[in-house]
Design a protein around this motif. Structure first.
Motif, PDB file in Angstrom:
ATOM      1  N   VAL A 108      25.811 -17.831 -67.478  1.00 39.73           N
ATOM      2  CA  VAL A 108      26.380 -16.490 -67.445  1.00 39.73           C
ATOM      3  C   VAL A 108      25.264 -15.460 -67.579  1.00 39.73           C
ATOM      4  O   VAL A 108      25.220 -14.467 -66.842  1.00 39.73           O
ATOM      5  N   ILE A 109      24.343 -15.756 -68.459  1.00 41.03           N
ATOM      6  CA  ILE A 109      23.228 -14.819 -68.655  1.00 41.03           C
ATOM      7  C   ILE A 109      22.400 -14.718 -67.382  1.00 41.03           C
ATOM      8  O   ILE A 109      22.061 -13.631 -66.916  1.00 41.03           O
ATOM      9  N   ALA A 110      22.151 -15.893 -66.780  1.00 38.68           N
ATOM     10  CA  ALA A 110      21.386 -15.895 -65.529  1.00 38.68           C
ATOM     11  C   ALA A 110      22.107 -15.076 -64.469  1.00 38.68           C
ATOM     12  O   ALA A 110      21.479 -14.321 -63.714  1.00 38.68           O
ATOM     13  N   ALA A 111      23.431 -15.206 -64.438  1.00 42.57           N
ATOM     14  CA  ALA A 111      24.198 -14.484 -63.428  1.00 42.57           C
ATOM     15  C   ALA A 111      24.155 -12.982 -63.686  1.00 42.57           C
ATOM     16  O   ALA A 111      24.027 -12.185 -62.764  1.00 42.57           O
ATOM     17  N   ILE A 112      24.223 -12.615 -64.952  1.00 43.19           N
ATOM     18  CA  ILE A 112      24.171 -11.189 -65.280  1.00 43.19           C
ATOM     19  C   ILE A 112      22.805 -10.627 -64.907  1.00 43.19           C
ATOM     20  O   ILE A 112      22.692  -9.565 -64.295  1.00 43.19           O
ATOM     21  N   GLN A 113      21.781 -11.411 -65.217  1.00 47.19           N
ATOM     22  CA  GLN A 113      20.430 -10.947 -64.890  1.00 47.19           C
ATOM     23  C   GLN A 113      20.260 -10.812 -63.389  1.00 47.19           C
ATOM     24  O   GLN A 113      19.555  -9.952 -62.908  1.00 47.19           O
ATOM     25  N   ALA A 114      20.937 -11.689 -62.651  1.00 47.78           N
ATOM     26  CA  ALA A 114      20.801 -11.638 -61.201  1.00 47.78           C
ATOM     27  C   ALA A 114      21.732 -10.595 -60.600  1.00 47.78           C
ATOM     28  O   ALA A 114      21.734 -10.384 -59.391  1.00 47.78           O
ATOM     29  N   GLY A 115      22.522  -9.945 -61.452  1.00 47.04           N
ATOM     30  CA  GLY A 115      23.310  -8.829 -60.953  1.00 47.04           C
ATOM     31  C   GLY A 115      24.732  -9.157 -60.549  1.00 47.04           C
ATOM     32  O   GLY A 115      25.277  -8.561 -59.628  1.00 47.04           O
ATOM     33  N   VAL A 116      25.378 -10.122 -61.226  1.00 44.24           N
ATOM     34  CA  VAL A 116      26.776 -10.398 -60.908  1.00 44.24           C
ATOM     35  C   VAL A 116      27.632  -9.248 -61.443  1.00 44.24           C
ATOM     36  O   VAL A 116      27.263  -8.578 -62.398  1.00 44.24           O
ATOM     37  N   ASN A 117      28.729  -8.959 -60.785  1.00 47.42           N
ATOM     38  CA  ASN A 117      29.567  -7.855 -61.224  1.00 47.42           C
ATOM     39  C   ASN A 117      30.603  -8.293 -62.243  1.00 47.42           C
ATOM     40  O   ASN A 117      31.021  -7.510 -63.086  1.00 47.42           O
ATOM     41  N   ASN A 118      31.055  -9.538 -62.100  1.00 46.78           N
ATOM     42  CA  ASN A 118      32.007 -10.043 -63.061  1.00 46.78           C
ATOM     43  C   ASN A 118      32.146 -11.532 -62.800  1.00 46.78           C
ATOM     44  O   ASN A 118      31.678 -12.032 -61.780  1.00 46.78           O
ATOM     45  N   TYR A 119      32.799 -12.252 -63.707  1.00 54.08           N
ATOM     46  CA  TYR A 119      33.064 -13.641 -63.416  1.00 54.08           C
ATOM     47  C   TYR A 119      34.397 -14.052 -63.992  1.00 54.08           C
ATOM     48  O   TYR A 119      34.950 -13.409 -64.868  1.00 54.08           O
ATOM     49  N   VAL A 120      34.938 -15.132 -63.406  1.00 58.40           N
ATOM     50  CA  VAL A 120      36.264 -15.564 -63.798  1.00 58.40           C
ATOM     51  C   VAL A 120      36.241 -17.079 -63.961  1.00 58.40           C
ATOM     52  O   VAL A 120      35.557 -17.784 -63.215  1.00 58.40           O
ATOM     53  N   VAL A 121      36.944 -17.563 -64.987  1.00 63.64           N
ATOM     54  CA  VAL A 121      36.908 -18.991 -65.315  1.00 63.64           C
ATOM     55  C   VAL A 121      38.128 -19.706 -64.729  1.00 63.64           C
ATOM     56  O   VAL A 121      39.254 -19.224 -64.849  1.00 63.64           O
ATOM     57  N   LYS A 122      37.876 -20.818 -64.060  1.00 60.25           N
ATOM     58  CA  LYS A 122      38.944 -21.631 -63.482  1.00 60.25           C
ATOM     59  C   LYS A 122      39.712 -22.353 -64.586  1.00 60.25           C
ATOM     60  O   LYS A 122      39.074 -22.807 -65.521  1.00 60.25           O
TER      61      LYS A 122
END
Lengths: 129, 610, 155
Positions: free
Chosen positions: A95-109
């Protein structure tokens, strides 16, 4: 608010998952949905332009979700496209990597249409500020 | 509601395909030791199945996939190292997933008890975690590990709280990133794509290839095939006309041009027909995936060491062959492991390597696909085969004495023959190799066996490339032409009426000391036959047909020769009592029926019994 | 596919029919079922089939069963001639040919000219009949193909 006619790209290597996400999107009023099987295919589709949102899986062959995210953010033409990541587990480092890479949001299956709607609206509230 | 059903069906198909794909990877993994790409691919499949099953509310599938995924994740992160125990338990969970998917497919509401398996998965993982891992750098502090391993609901709780945090973080964070991150990201991408390339060299069906494929309704392809057949007929007519012109106007320069054009059309049409047929073909590796594991499990249970090698898995065969060749192949493999390959001790004593080898070699030869299954085991003991066959009354002493070794090998295909006195659990079940022969002949193919004492046995299956085209014997009855599939035909004979005897109202003929029932094709095809019935002539042509142990002759007016025919379905006609399995269209555009010798044999012998 | 009666009533008051003859009587089928109309070609008889199955023909590489309507309706047999035609129809996804004495025309008739009750002359086959169209001094018998050859109807 987001535009219901917005073109959304759903990226997942498992076609059932693409279909499920498409179905959920339809439930919450988004009909304009296209699909890609992996990050590489998604990236080449995005280059054709016109997409308002990417909903991408994390684990995929060829180019995974994180790499797609990074690639999109580094492309001057595409970097503004909002990306929602779909993941099955919330590993902190990911999640941290994704935030650093600029993800806007995430959702858990697994998620419901309602949760998806909330996540998407969340993204566009922020983007429009 | 229907939509939901469709999604569920799609999920089941896709998940099954996914399992079929990863199963052979385990055997490869076991061979290679740790391999990041293989582990990752298996992890990804489990992960995806779990994710989609979660949406559909298939909790048991989620639980099994989750526990297996956990193990794969630990393997991927090198927190644990690979062991046979780990592989065994994950293979078991693949079996369970198939079972669970099967229940969903059948909608039978059957619940499987998965708690034993989940316990196994967890305890095997626990045990593996306690084992020292070769590379110490991978071990994190134990507290971290525990939190990941703990029950799913606890980690879900964590997910929720961390997700809130992320939402907040996103607020603060600008959409963008620093350069160092980008660079490392690109390096990772480059590395990954390199790894993918390597992987795609080894694995024939990578996702890259699938992306190039197109799902097309078979009916559409068959439509194109029909049209191609029609073009062939037009070509034949044009060829006749051009020959006529060639004879009549050979001086005209245009005649030569016409001949050239027609012969070009001839070639293109043949190529086109072949190309259309190829659309229906698929690589045979689709069905080979399960064999590595099959060999592994079966040889382990017999305490043998067997390595399976596969060559030519990319060979393409017709869809219908793919659907029907799996069982015969499984049976031959079973036979090779059980009866062919010796125990390690026995092999060592013979100066062979303790581990036996089985090679499946698939290749195309002319219009046929050949599948050779060879082992380096003890070979067939022909004397023992003969002796057994005599004991079982399948063979007479005289017949046995006359047999060459090659002929004696064929004894194993005789109905009701099995060399083991007590059929063991795996190869037995009273099913002999005759079933292989029958199944292969249903595909219009044949199977043969060659064997060298102590050097090994090779089974060879030959099947036509496509079932849409068969070799047929064209015969004439009452002035009409019919096609009989060539594969069940043993021989053709010309006999005089005097040789035909009548026993209890049934015509019979004696062929080389064996009594064979005889039927007039004219009578079988009823009064509805085409053309006029000819007077019974003094000479008759007999077609001897053998279906497994059943053998009979049909009498025809004339034999017209062998032809390759394209089978056309007969939609709209109830063929169940017509002795017709389909039709074909000959070069001159006429419809010719293909006779169903299978249903003939069934009918004759049922009548005989009743 | 819906049965012919329903599709007839849905066609906004006007029926489009292909009419043909068997003996002295005039018949019609819904044009939507008709694929094409061919002259008699070579028909190959099917072994062990019912007598009203005339045989099969080669229709552009497809093998199509052909029904002899005279036999199906228990009419007297007649040798085919220059006027004889094979009407290729598609019923519930299956293509069939129908041998008829001649094909007359494509007819547009108002729906209200169709009466439900079949007259006595055709009572034997009333099962296949969906109505009678009255047109000037003509009587046209409308055949319901689904009942004649649809799924579950064994040829």
């Amino acid at each position: 608010m987001s535009d219901p006619n917005m073109k959304i790209l759903v990226v997942d290597d498992f076609s059932t998952m693409r279909r499920i996400v498409k179905n959920l999107l339809r439930q919450i009023g988004y009909e304009n949905v296209e699909e890609a099987e992996d990050g590489a295919q998604a990236y080449s589709r995005l280059q054709n332009g016109g997409f308002g949102l990417v909903i991408s899986d994390w684990n995929m062959p060829n180019m995974n979700g994180l790499d797609l995210l990074k690639k999109v953010r580094s492309d001057p033409d595409l970097k503004e496209i909002p990306i929602l990541m779909v993941t099955a587990e919330a590993e902190k480092e990911r999640v941290i990597a994704a935030i650093q890479a600029g993800v806007n949001n995430y959702v858990v299956k697994p998620f419901t249409g309602e949760i998806l709607k909330e996540k998407i609206e969340n993204i566009f509230d922020k983007v429009n500020i | 509601m229907d939509d939901m059903n469709e999604i569920i069906n799609e999920f089941i198909t896709e998940a099954m395909e996914s399992l079929d794909k990863i199963e052979p990877l385990f055997v490869e993994l076991e061979k290679k030791g740790h391999d990041a790409d293989l582990v990752n691919e298996i992890f990804r499949s489990m992960h995806t199945i779990k994710g989609a099953a979660g949406f559909l509310g298939f909790q048991s599938i989620v639980d099994v996939a989750h526990s297996s995924e956990n193990i794969m994740k630990k393997l991927r992160d090198r927190d644990i190292s690979l062991s046979t125990e780990l592989i065994d338990v994950i293979l078991k969970s693949i079996d369970m997933l198939r079972l669970l998917l099967g229940h969903q497919q059948a909608k039978d509401g059957v619940e499987e008890n998965i708690s034993g398996l989940i316990n196994d998965l967890e305890s095997v993982l626990q045990k593996a975690l306690e084992q020292p891992v070769p590379s110490p750098s991978a071990t994190d502090e134990p507290a971290e590990e525990k939190s990941v391993d703990s029950k799913a609901d606890i980690s879900n709780g964590e997910e929720i709280s961390s997700q809130k945090q992320v939402d907040e973080n996103i607020h603060e964070k600008e959409v963008g990133h620093d350069n160092s991150l980008l660079q490392s990201g690109e390096a990772a991408t480059a590395q990954r794509s390199l790894a993918d390339e390597q992987a795609s060299c080894e694995l024939p069906a990578t996702n890259k290839e699938i992306a190039k494929n197109l799902r097309v309704d078979v009916n559409r392809i068959d439509k194109v095939m029909d049209l191609a057949g029609e073009v062939v007929l037009v070509r034949n007519r044009l060829m006749n006309i051009s020959h006529y012109f060639n004879q009549k106007y050979s001086d005209d320069p245009l005649t030569e041009t016409l001949m050239e054009s027609v012969s070009f059309l001839d070639r293109v049409t043949s190529d086109m027909q072949l190309a259309v047929m190829k659309i229906r073909m698929q690589p045979i590796n689709k069905i080979l995936g399960k064999f590595p594991r099959f060999v592994r499990d079966m040889s382990a249970s017999l305490n043998k060491d067997v390595a399976l090698h596969i060559k030519g898995e990319g060979t393409e065969v017709d869809k219908s062959v793919i659907e029907n060749i799996s069982d015969p192949l499984t049976h031959i493999l079973r036979n090779a492991i059980d009866h062919g390959i010796e125990s390690p001790d026995e092999r060592s004593a013979k100066g062979k390597s303790p581990a036996g080898n089985i090679l499946i070699n698939i290749y195309q030869k002319g219009n046929q696909v050949v599948i050779d299954v060879s082992d380096d085991g003890k070979g067939l003991d022909t004397d023992r085969l003969k002796q057994k066959a005599i004991e079982k009354g399948i063979l007479s002493m005289e017949e046995a004495d006359k047999m060459t070794d090659d002929n004696a090998s064929d004894i194993i295909f005789m109905p009701g023959f099995s060399t083991r006195d007590t059929a063991n659990e795996l190869s037995g079940r009273g099913v002999g190799m005759d079933v292989v022969k029958t199944n292969v002949s249903l595909l219009n193919g044949y199977v043969e066996v060659r064997s060298d004492r102590d050097r090994g046995t090779t089974f060879r299956i030959c099947i036509p490339l496509t079932l849409a085209i068969i070799q047929a014997l064209m015969v004439e009855v009452s002035g009409s032409k019919y096609a009989i599939p060539l594969s069940p035909i043993e021989e053709t004979l010309q006999v005089s009426s005097a040789q035909i005897k009548n026993v209890n109202g049934q015509q019979v003929i004696v062929i080389r000391d064996r009594v064979c029932p005889l039927f007039e094709l004219k009578n079988l095809l009823g009064e509805n036959g085409n053309g006029n019935g000819k007077e019974d002539s003094e000479q008759k042509y007999l077609v001897v047909i053998s279906m497994g142990e059943k053998r009979f002759c049909v009498a025809v007016d004339n034999l017209l020769g062998q032809e390759e025919v394209v089978i056309k379905a007969l939609d709209g006609i109830d063929t169940s009592s017509t002795y017709v399995l389909g039709a074909t269209i000959t070069g001159d555009g006429k419809v010719v029926f293909i006779l169903d010798v299978n249903s003939m044999s069934r009918n004759f012998f049922e009548i005989a019994k009743g | 596919m819906a049965n012919t009666t329903v599709s007839l009533s849905e066609s906004k008051e006007i029926l489009q029919l292909v009419t043909f003859t068997l003996g002295t009587e005039e018949y019609a089928i819904d044009i939507l079922n008709v694929q094409e109309i061919n002259r008699i070609t070579e028909i190959t008889k099917v072994p062990n089939s019912p007598d009203y199955v005339e045989g099969v023909i080669n229709l552009r590489g497809k093998v199509i069963p052909v029904i002899n309507l005279r036999r199906k309706f228990n009419f007297e047999q007649k040798v085919t001639d220059d006027n004889s035609r094979i009407i290729i129809v598609e019923i519930q996804g299956v293509t069939n040919g129908l041998v008829v004495d001649s094909v007359l025309e494509v007819l547009r008739i108002p729906l209200d000219s169709v009466e439900d009750t079949p007259p006595m002359s055709v009572e034997l086959n009333s099962h296949f009949i969906s109505g009678i169209a009255k047109l000037d001094n003509r009587l046209i018998i409308l055949i319901e193909l689904d009942k004649l050859m649809g799924k579950g109807v064994t040829l």
